[in-house]
Design an enzyme around this catalytic site. Structure first.
Site, PDB file in Angstrom:
ATOM      1  N   GLU A   1      10.791  16.381  13.724  1.00  0.00           N
ATOM      2  CA  GLU A   1      11.194  16.226  12.332  1.00  0.00           C
ATOM      3  C   GLU A   1      10.413  17.222  11.471  1.00  0.00           C
ATOM      4  O   GLU A   1       9.186  17.244  11.496  1.00  0.00           O
ATOM      5  CB  GLU A   1      10.864  14.786  11.903  1.00  0.00           C
ATOM      6  CG  GLU A   1      11.394  14.432  10.547  1.00  0.00           C
ATOM      7  CD  GLU A   1      11.062  12.992  10.178  1.00  0.00           C
ATOM      8  OE1 GLU A   1       9.908  12.576  10.363  1.00  0.00           O
ATOM      9  OE2 GLU A   1      11.958  12.299   9.698  1.00  0.00           O
TER      10      GLU A   1
ATOM     11  N   GLU B   1      10.286   1.466  10.090  1.00  0.00           N
ATOM     12  CA  GLU B   1      11.333   2.441   9.731  1.00  0.00           C
ATOM     13  C   GLU B   1      10.702   3.815   9.862  1.00  0.00           C
ATOM     14  O   GLU B   1       9.837   4.184   9.059  1.00  0.00           O
ATOM     15  CB  GLU B   1      11.788   2.218   8.286  1.00  0.00           C
ATOM     16  CG  GLU B   1      12.544   0.931   8.047  1.00  0.00           C
ATOM     17  CD  GLU B   1      13.927   0.941   8.671  1.00  0.00           C
ATOM     18  OE1 GLU B   1      14.378   1.989   9.148  1.00  0.00           O
ATOM     19  OE2 GLU B   1      14.536  -0.134   8.710  1.00  0.00           O
TER      20      GLU B   1
ATOM     21  N   LYS C   1       0.860  -1.191   0.000  1.00  0.00           N
ATOM     22  CA  LYS C   1       0.000   0.000   0.000  1.00  0.00           C
ATOM     23  C   LYS C   1       0.893   1.236   0.000  1.00  0.00           C
ATOM     24  O   LYS C   1       1.430   1.633   1.024  1.00  0.00           O
ATOM     25  CB  LYS C   1      -0.926   0.027   1.225  1.00  0.00           C
ATOM     26  CG  LYS C   1      -2.050   1.035   1.036  1.00  0.00           C
ATOM     27  CD  LYS C   1      -2.449   1.787   2.291  1.00  0.00           C
ATOM     28  CE  LYS C   1      -1.555   2.899   2.692  1.00  0.00           C
ATOM     29  NZ  LYS C   1      -1.473   4.063   1.795  1.00  0.00           N
TER      30      LYS C   1
ATOM     31  N   GLY D   1      -4.321   1.545   5.259  1.00  0.00           N
ATOM     32  CA  GLY D   1      -3.100   1.112   5.950  1.00  0.00           C
ATOM     33  C   GLY D   1      -3.445   0.473   7.289  1.00  0.00           C
ATOM     34  O   GLY D   1      -2.905  -0.565   7.658  1.00  0.00           O
TER      35      GLY D   1
ATOM     36  N   CYS E   1      14.530  10.855   5.597  1.00  0.00           N
ATOM     37  CA  CYS E   1      14.475  10.563   7.031  1.00  0.00           C
ATOM     38  C   CYS E   1      15.856  10.576   7.665  1.00  0.00           C
ATOM     39  O   CYS E   1      16.004  10.893   8.832  1.00  0.00           O
ATOM     40  CB  CYS E   1      13.813   9.214   7.233  1.00  0.00           C
ATOM     41  SG  CYS E   1      14.609   7.936   6.256  1.00  0.00           S
TER      42      CYS E   1
HETATM   43  P1  NAD Z   1       3.051   8.847   7.039  1.00  0.00           P
HETATM   44  O1  NAD Z   1       3.386   8.187   8.314  1.00  0.00           O
HETATM   45  O2  NAD Z   1       2.074   9.955   7.044  1.00  0.00           O
HETATM   46  O3  NAD Z   1       2.501   7.788   5.988  1.00  0.00           O
HETATM   47  C1  NAD Z   1       3.221   6.640   5.625  1.00  0.00           C
HETATM   48  C2  NAD Z   1       2.266   5.584   5.079  1.00  0.00           C
HETATM   49  O4  NAD Z   1       1.408   5.155   6.136  1.00  0.00           O
HETATM   50  C3  NAD Z   1       1.362   6.057   3.953  1.00  0.00           C
HETATM   51  O5  NAD Z   1       1.251   5.027   2.997  1.00  0.00           O
HETATM   52  C4  NAD Z   1       0.033   6.282   4.672  1.00  0.00           C
HETATM   53  O6  NAD Z   1      -1.097   6.167   3.823  1.00  0.00           O
HETATM   54  C5  NAD Z   1       0.046   5.162   5.692  1.00  0.00           C
HETATM   55  N1  NAD Z   1      -0.808   5.372   6.874  1.00  0.00           N
HETATM   56  C6  NAD Z   1      -1.344   6.513   7.344  1.00  0.00           C
HETATM   57  N2  NAD Z   1      -2.024   6.276   8.480  1.00  0.00           N
HETATM   58  C7  NAD Z   1      -1.918   4.954   8.738  1.00  0.00           C
HETATM   59  C8  NAD Z   1      -2.367   4.100   9.796  1.00  0.00           C
HETATM   60  N3  NAD Z   1      -3.080   4.564  10.822  1.00  0.00           N
HETATM   61  N4  NAD Z   1      -2.031   2.806   9.744  1.00  0.00           N
HETATM   62  C9  NAD Z   1      -1.279   2.304   8.749  1.00  0.00           C
HETATM   63  N5  NAD Z   1      -0.830   3.057   7.714  1.00  0.00           N
HETATM   64  C10 NAD Z   1      -1.138   4.376   7.719  1.00  0.00           C
HETATM   65  O7  NAD Z   1       4.449   9.323   6.436  1.00  0.00           O
HETATM   66  P2  NAD Z   1       4.698  10.190   5.132  1.00  0.00           P
HETATM   67  O8  NAD Z   1       4.277  11.597   5.429  1.00  0.00           O
HETATM   68  O9  NAD Z   1       4.122   9.497   3.948  1.00  0.00           O
HETATM   69  O10 NAD Z   1       6.305  10.094   5.010  1.00  0.00           O
HETATM   70  C11 NAD Z   1       7.175  10.906   5.722  1.00  0.00           C
HETATM   71  C12 NAD Z   1       7.671  10.208   6.978  1.00  0.00           C
HETATM   72  O11 NAD Z   1       8.298   8.981   6.644  1.00  0.00           O
HETATM   73  C13 NAD Z   1       8.731  10.996   7.711  1.00  0.00           C
HETATM   74  O12 NAD Z   1       8.458  10.982   9.086  1.00  0.00           O
HETATM   75  C14 NAD Z   1      10.006  10.242   7.440  1.00  0.00           C
HETATM   76  O13 NAD Z   1      11.008  10.372   8.406  1.00  0.00           O
HETATM   77  C15 NAD Z   1       9.523   8.855   7.344  1.00  0.00           C
HETATM   78  N6  NAD Z   1      10.475   8.036   6.599  1.00  0.00           N
HETATM   79  C16 NAD Z   1      11.242   7.125   7.280  1.00  0.00           C
HETATM   80  C17 NAD Z   1      12.176   6.366   6.604  1.00  0.00           C
HETATM   81  C18 NAD Z   1      13.035   5.351   7.315  1.00  0.00           C
HETATM   82  O14 NAD Z   1      13.505   4.429   6.666  1.00  0.00           O
HETATM   83  N7  NAD Z   1      13.267   5.458   8.602  1.00  0.00           N
HETATM   84  C19 NAD Z   1      12.324   6.507   5.235  1.00  0.00           C
HETATM   85  C20 NAD Z   1      11.534   7.441   4.579  1.00  0.00           C
HETATM   86  C21 NAD Z   1      10.597   8.186   5.272  1.00  0.00           C
END
Ligand code: NAD
Length: 489
Positions: free
Chosen positions: A393, A260, A184, A222, A294
Site C-alpha cells: 500500500e 480495519e 485515541k 495505542g 484505504c
Molecule cells: P497507523 O497504523 O500508523 O496508525 C493508526 C493508529 O494506530 C494511530 O492512532 C496510531 O497512533 C496508532 N498506533 C500506532 N502504533 C500502535 C500500536 N503499536 N498499538 C496500537 N496503536 C498504535 O496508520 P496511519 O498511518 O495513521 O493510517 C494509514 C493506514 O490506515 C493505511 O494503511 C490505511 O489503509 C489504513 N486505513 C484503513 C481503513 C479501513 O477502514 N480499512 C480506513 C482508513 C485507513
C-alpha cells in the site's frame, strides 16, 4: 481559528471534563502549508489510565448500557450539535487533514455526522431480545431468550486520513450499542477529535466518562490502551502492520480486536468495457484526497490487447489533475498528511524505477508548490503484479497499470494480494460481471461506478485487510455480546 478550540489549543476529554495533557502540548501542522496550525493537548500514560478508569466507571456504574432511548437521544443531540458547528469543523478539517473542501460535504465530515442518526435509530429499533422458543434439551422443557448486550469499554484507535468518518463510524455504533469509549486519534489530526470532545462536553447530555478522547504525540498510548485489562474491546483502523501489533497486544487479555486495515484493491476493466472511460475513472479516483484512502483501487487491470490505449487514457487523466490548495472548492487532490508520508510515497516511486517500472506521468513533487506535502498524480506501467508497488500500500496518488489475459486472469491477479478490501469492475455483460464479482475476494466491490459507501452498508476486508465489518447492522453488532437466558417452560 475556532471557538471550539479556545486560543488554538485543544484539550483532552476525560471523565466529562476538558483537561490539559500531562505531557503539555504538541503541534498540529497544516499539510498544505507546513505551518503550525496550533497546539494539541499531549496525553501521557497517566492521562490514558484516567480515561480508561472513567470509561470503566461509566460503564459499570451508570444506566448508560441499559437505557437505549437515552442513548438514541444523546446521539441525535450530538449530531445536531455537530451540525450547528459544521462550518468551524469544516475549516479545522481542511486545515489539519489537508482534506479537499469538496469532500467535507461528504465522507470527510457531513456524511459521517449525518450517519450518527443511523446509529441512533439502531439504538431504538434493534431487537435487543429474541425469543428462541421452547425446546427440550436433555429432557428439560426450557424457554430460551437471546439477549444482546454491549461489550463494555471500547478502546478506539484511529488514523488521520478520514478522521471524522472513522471516529464516528466507531463512536456511533459503539455508543448506540451501550458501550463506553476511549478514543485515541492519530497524532497527525488531534484537533478533529478534540473539537468533537469539546462539543460532547459542552453541548450534549452524554454522561461523564461515556466518551473520553485522548490526543497524544505518543503512538505507544495505542499499545497501552490495547493491553489494558479494563478495556473489553479494541476497535482499530490503520495500517496492517499496526493492526498486527494490536492483535498481538490484545491477545494477552483475550479481548476482541476489531480491525480495519490496509488495501491494494484492483480496478478490473473487462474487454467489453469502454476502456478509455473506465481508465479515466480509475485514474481520477486515485487522486481523491491524494490517494489517502484505504479502499481506493490502486491497481488498474486492463485487457492486454488494449494496454497502450489504457495507459494513454489513465495518463491523460492523471496528468490533467493538479494537486492544489484543499481550501479551494475545485481541488480534488490536496497534499499528503506529512513529510513522513511524502517520503514514504517517494520511496515507493524510487522502488518502482529500480524494479524496472516506467513512470508514465508524475513521479515527483509538483513544481508550483514550494510548501506543502504535495506529490504529483503518478502512473506506473510495465511492472508485474509481483512488483513491490503492486503489492504494498503506497497511500498516495499513485496508480499501477497491469495487463490481464481475460476475465479469469483478471480475477487471479486481483486476488494475488495479501489484501482484500475493495475494488471495481467495469464491463457490459452482466453474466461476466457476475462471475468476476463472485471471484474477487474483497469486502466491497463497485460495478461500473456504483457506490457502496453508506451508513447502512457494512465495510471491511478479507485477508490482511482486517477482521470484522464497520457500519451497517453488522458494524453495530461488532460492539455487542450475546447472552442466552434459559428458564423452565
Ligand atoms: P497507523 O497504523 O500508523 O496508525 C493508526 C493508529 O494506530 C494511530 O492512532 C496510531 O497512533 C496508532 N498506533 C500506532 N502504533 C500502535 C500500536 N503499536 N498499538 C496500537 N496503536 C498504535 O496508520 P496511519 O498511518 O495513521 O493510517 C494509514 C493506514 O490506515 C493505511 O494503511 C490505511 O489503509 C489504513 N486505513 C484503513 C481503513 C479501513 O477502514 N480499512 C480506513 C482508513 C485507513
Amino acid at each position: 481559528m475556532s471557538s471550539l478550540l479556545p486560543a488554538d489549543r485543544s484539550r483532552l476529554l476525560i471523565g466529562g471534563k476538558q483537561v490539559e495533557g500531562a505531557d503539555g502540548v504538541f503541534a498540529t501542522v497544516n499539510p498544505a502549508t507546513e505551518e503550525v496550525l496550533g497546539l494539541a493537548a499531549d496525553a501521557n500514560a497517566a492521562d490514558l489510565d484516567a480515561a480508561v478508569d472513567a470509561a470503566r466507571t461509566a460503564f459499570d456504574e451508570t444506566t448508560w448500557s441499559r437505557d437505549h432511548a437515552f442513548r438514541a437521544r444523546c446521539l441525535e443531540q450530538l449530531r445536531t450539535a455537530l451540525q450547528s458547528h459544521v462550518e468551524e469543523l469544516r475549516e479545522i478539517t481542511i486545515a489539519e487533514v489537508g482534506a479537499p473542501r469538496m469532500l467535507t460535504g461528504g465522507p470527510q465530515l457531513e456524511g459521517p455526522v449525518a450517519d450518527l442518526g443511523y446509529s441512533a435509530g439502531l439504538a431504538e429499533t434493534y431487537d435487543w431480545e429474541t425469543d428462541l422458543g421452547v425446546a427440550e434439551p436433555m429432557g428439560i422443557k426450557t424457554r430460551r431468550v437471546l439477549r444482546r448486550e454491549p461489550i463494555g469499554v471500547v478502546g478506539a484507535i484511529t488514523p488521520w486520513n478520514f478522521p471524522h468518518q472513522i471516529n464516528f463510524a466507531k463512536l456511533g455504533p459503539a455508543l448506540a450499542a451501550g458501550n463506553t469509549v476511549v478514543l485515541k486519534p492519530a497524532p497527525d489530526t488531534p484537533w478533529c477529535a478534540a473539537a468533537v470532545g469539546a462539543i460532547i462536553a459542552e453541548e450534549t447530555d452524554i454522561p461523564a466518562g461515556v466518551v473520553n478522547i485522548v490526543t497524544s504525540a505518543d503512538h505507544t498510548l495505542g499499545a497501552r490502551l490495547t493491553a489494558d485489562p479494563r478495556v473489553d474491546m479494541i476497535s482499530f483502523t490503520g495500517s496492517t502492520a499496526t493492526g498486527r501489533a494490536v492483535m498481538t497486544g490484545a491477545a494477552a487479555t483475550l479481548k476482541k480486536a476489531f480491525l480495519e486495515l490496509g488495501g491494494k484493491s484492483a480496478f478490473i476493466v473487462l474487454d467489453d468495457a469502454d476502456i478509455a472511460a473506465a481508465c479515466s475513472v480509475a485514474a481520477f479516483s486515485v487522486c481523491v484526497h491524494a490517494g489517502q484512502g484505504c479502499a481506493l483501487s490502486t491497481r488498474l487491470l486492463v485487457p492486454r490487447a488494449a494496454y497502450d490505449r489504457a495507459v494513454q487514457a489513465a495518463a491523460a487523466t492523471l496528468g490533467g489533475i493538479r494537486p492544489g490548495d484543499p481550501a479551494d472548492p475545485r481541488t480534488i487532490c490536496g497534499p499528503l498528511i506529512s513529510e513522513r508520508q511524502r517520503a514514504r510515497v517517494e520511496r515507493y516511486l524510487d522502488i518502482a524505477r529500480t524494479e524496472g517500472g516506467r513512470i508514465v506521468v508524475g513521479g515527483g513533487r509538483p513544481a508550483q508548490h514550494e510548501r506543502g506535502f504535495f506529490i504529483e498524480p503518478t502512473l506506473i506501467a510495465d511492472v508485474p503484479n509481483s512488483a513491490t508497488v503492486a503489492r504494498e500500500e503506497i497511500f498516495g496518488p499513485v496508480l499501477v497499470i497491469i495487463p490481464h489475459d481475460g476475465d479469469e486472469d483478471a480475477v487471479r491477479i486481483a486476488n494475488d494480494s495479501p489484501y482484500g478490501l475493495s475494488g471495481s469492475v467495469w464491463g457490459t455483460d452482466p453474466e461476466r460481471i457476475r462471475r468476476v464479482t463472485e471471484g474477487v475476494r474483497t469486502g466491497t466491490l463497485s460495478v461500473n461506478g456504483g457506490v457502496w459507501y453508506s451508513a447502512d452498508v457494512p465495510f471491511g476486508g478479507y485477508k490482511q485487510s482486517g477482521l470484522g465489518r464497520e457500519m451497517g447492522v453488522a458494524g453495530f453488532e461488532e460492539y455487542l455480546e450475546t447472552k442466552v437466558i434459559a428458564s423452565p417452560a
